[in-house]
Design a protein around this motif. Sequence first.
Motif, PDB file in Angstrom:
ATOM      1  N   GLU A 103       1.059  -1.218   0.002  1.00 43.32           N
ATOM      2  CA  GLU A 103       0.208   0.036   0.253  1.00 43.32           C
ATOM      3  C   GLU A 103       0.877   1.298  -0.007  1.00 43.32           C
ATOM      4  O   GLU A 103       2.056   1.266   0.431  1.00 43.32           O
ATOM      5  N   LYS A 104       0.282   2.306  -0.562  1.00 45.29           N
ATOM      6  CA  LYS A 104       0.970   3.604  -0.592  1.00 45.29           C
ATOM      7  C   LYS A 104       1.418   4.070   0.805  1.00 45.29           C
ATOM      8  O   LYS A 104       0.137   4.024   1.664  1.00 45.29           O
ATOM      9  N   PHE A 105       2.404   4.459   1.260  1.00 49.05           N
ATOM     10  CA  PHE A 105       2.794   4.799   2.735  1.00 49.05           C
ATOM     11  C   PHE A 105       2.548   6.164   2.968  1.00 49.05           C
ATOM     12  O   PHE A 105       2.684   6.835   2.144  1.00 49.05           O
ATOM     13  N   PRO A 106       1.964   6.457   3.943  1.00 47.21           N
ATOM     14  CA  PRO A 106       1.450   7.872   4.265  1.00 47.21           C
ATOM     15  C   PRO A 106       2.524   8.882   4.309  1.00 47.21           C
ATOM     16  O   PRO A 106       3.779   8.517   4.928  1.00 47.21           O
ATOM     17  N   ASN A 107       2.483   9.884   3.694  1.00 47.48           N
ATOM     18  CA  ASN A 107       3.371  10.869   3.561  1.00 47.48           C
ATOM     19  C   ASN A 107       3.832  11.395   5.277  1.00 47.48           C
ATOM     20  O   ASN A 107       3.092  11.283   6.148  1.00 47.48           O
ATOM     21  N   LEU A 108       5.118  11.991   4.976  1.00 45.37           N
ATOM     22  CA  LEU A 108       5.400  12.712   6.354  1.00 45.37           C
ATOM     23  C   LEU A 108       6.424  13.686   6.131  1.00 45.37           C
ATOM     24  O   LEU A 108       7.262  13.817   5.375  1.00 45.37           O
ATOM     25  N   ASN A 109       5.746  14.966   6.635  1.00 47.14           N
ATOM     26  CA  ASN A 109       7.025  16.385   6.523  1.00 47.14           C
ATOM     27  C   ASN A 109       7.629  16.350   7.736  1.00 47.14           C
ATOM     28  O   ASN A 109       7.043  16.485   8.510  1.00 47.14           O
ATOM     29  N   PHE A 110       9.146  16.455   7.779  1.00 49.98           N
ATOM     30  CA  PHE A 110       9.878  16.341   8.958  1.00 49.98           C
ATOM     31  C   PHE A 110      11.059  17.230   8.808  1.00 49.98           C
ATOM     32  O   PHE A 110      11.494  17.671   7.557  1.00 49.98           O
ATOM     33  N   GLN A 111      11.816  17.689   9.737  1.00 47.88           N
ATOM     34  CA  GLN A 111      12.803  18.216   9.861  1.00 47.88           C
ATOM     35  C   GLN A 111      14.154  17.441  10.479  1.00 47.88           C
ATOM     36  O   GLN A 111      13.689  17.174  11.631  1.00 47.88           O
ATOM     37  N   SER A 112      15.277  17.466   9.968  1.00 47.72           N
ATOM     38  CA  SER A 112      16.463  16.924  10.715  1.00 47.72           C
ATOM     39  C   SER A 112      16.928  17.788  11.665  1.00 47.72           C
ATOM     40  O   SER A 112      16.284  18.746  11.924  1.00 47.72           O
ATOM     41  N   ILE A 113      17.817  17.300  12.716  1.00 45.89           N
ATOM     42  CA  ILE A 113      18.253  18.088  13.771  1.00 45.89           C
ATOM     43  C   ILE A 113      19.088  19.191  13.324  1.00 45.89           C
ATOM     44  O   ILE A 113      19.411  20.095  14.101  1.00 45.89           O
ATOM     45  N   ASN A 114      19.390  19.280  12.152  1.00 37.40           N
ATOM     46  CA  ASN A 114      20.161  20.393  11.435  1.00 37.40           C
ATOM     47  C   ASN A 114      19.378  21.327  10.658  1.00 37.40           C
ATOM     48  O   ASN A 114      19.832  22.267  10.112  1.00 37.40           O
ATOM     49  N   GLY A 115      17.934  21.157  10.810  1.00 34.76           N
ATOM     50  CA  GLY A 115      17.253  22.113  10.179  1.00 34.76           C
ATOM     51  C   GLY A 115      16.827  21.804   8.691  1.00 34.76           C
ATOM     52  O   GLY A 115      16.023  22.769   8.127  1.00 34.76           O
ATOM     53  N   GLU A 116      17.072  20.623   8.174  1.00 35.04           N
ATOM     54  CA  GLU A 116      16.934  20.404   6.735  1.00 35.04           C
ATOM     55  C   GLU A 116      15.625  19.810   6.809  1.00 35.04           C
ATOM     56  O   GLU A 116      15.043  18.820   7.561  1.00 35.04           O
ATOM     57  N   ASN A 117      14.667  20.230   5.708  1.00 33.79           N
ATOM     58  CA  ASN A 117      13.341  19.945   5.604  1.00 33.79           C
ATOM     59  C   ASN A 117      13.107  18.556   4.551  1.00 33.79           C
ATOM     60  O   ASN A 117      13.763  18.772   3.597  1.00 33.79           O
ATOM     61  N   PHE A 118      12.304  17.681   4.968  1.00 31.20           N
ATOM     62  CA  PHE A 118      12.220  16.503   4.274  1.00 31.20           C
ATOM     63  C   PHE A 118      10.591  16.191   3.939  1.00 31.20           C
ATOM     64  O   PHE A 118       9.879  16.638   4.930  1.00 31.20           O
ATOM     65  N   ARG A 119      10.307  15.889   2.848  1.00 30.71           N
ATOM     66  CA  ARG A 119       8.892  15.272   2.611  1.00 30.71           C
ATOM     67  C   ARG A 119       9.118  13.864   1.959  1.00 30.71           C
ATOM     68  O   ARG A 119       9.642  13.620   0.819  1.00 30.71           O
ATOM     69  N   LEU A 120       8.303  12.713   2.518  1.00 29.42           N
ATOM     70  CA  LEU A 120       8.655  11.461   1.940  1.00 29.42           C
ATOM     71  C   LEU A 120       8.264  11.414   0.460  1.00 29.42           C
ATOM     72  O   LEU A 120       8.735  10.733  -0.292  1.00 29.42           O
ATOM     73  N   LYS A 121       6.979  12.098   0.337  1.00 33.04           N
ATOM     74  CA  LYS A 121       6.511  11.913  -0.948  1.00 33.04           C
ATOM     75  C   LYS A 121       7.474  12.633  -2.231  1.00 33.04           C
ATOM     76  O   LYS A 121       7.534  12.123  -3.336  1.00 33.04           O
TER      77      LYS A 121
END
Length: 236
Positions: A103-121
């Motif tokens: 199944e399609k895995f739910p998206n997540l928007n998050f930030q590393s401890i160094n402030g870099e932003n990520f989005r799973l999608k």
Amino acid sequence: MRKTIAMVLFSCAINTIAQDLTVMKKSWEYKVVEKSDNSKVYDRNTGEHIKESEVKKIFKKYKKIYLEKIIDENGDVEKKLIDSSDPTKIYKWDISKRSESGEKFPNLNFQSINGENFRLKDLKGNLIILRFELFSDNFRFKKYEIEELDARINSLNENSNKVKSFIFFITPPDEIRKGFDLEGSNFVPVANSGNINLRYIIKEFPTNIVVDREGNLIGYYSDIYEFNIEELLSDN
């Protein structure tokens, strides 16, 4: 055989409703400090929003209130569900609500401890490993497993950049920097992951979630030897 830390987490068992979680360390103990927010409470049975004035009445009547938190893709509390027929009824996590393999895995928007932003999608096209740990200190963090996974990723040579790996801790950034000292690791550390644990129903630590290059769930793994990175990468 190594032991896996199992932690059964009820969404909340508190006298006040909370949204934002901060983990503070005192000696060997970690304390969760929560900010009250009574505006997002909904009736589990009817789906209707409960006014803050009514929520206060429930708190006054009952000593302990059990809530289910619904976490959005930003790791924030979207709703808090309460059983109006019995607010003291303990809510148990239902693993059947997890995404299933394929199944399609739910998206997540998050930030590393160094402030870099990520989005799973946005990471589509890469094999994704999400590693969940509780603490980052040397006594509880299974650092040797990360070293092993790093070695497997690095052995892919030119294909190593097709694997994106992240490690989530419930502790704040400063604590992670003290414990996560693996220079050159492929794993990007993420702090304060309590709500993210709730979003993905993480009940055991460590847990490894592997997502394929199309964004579909491959599986949840408590043991790093249950999945082969090279084979999974070639299958996609």
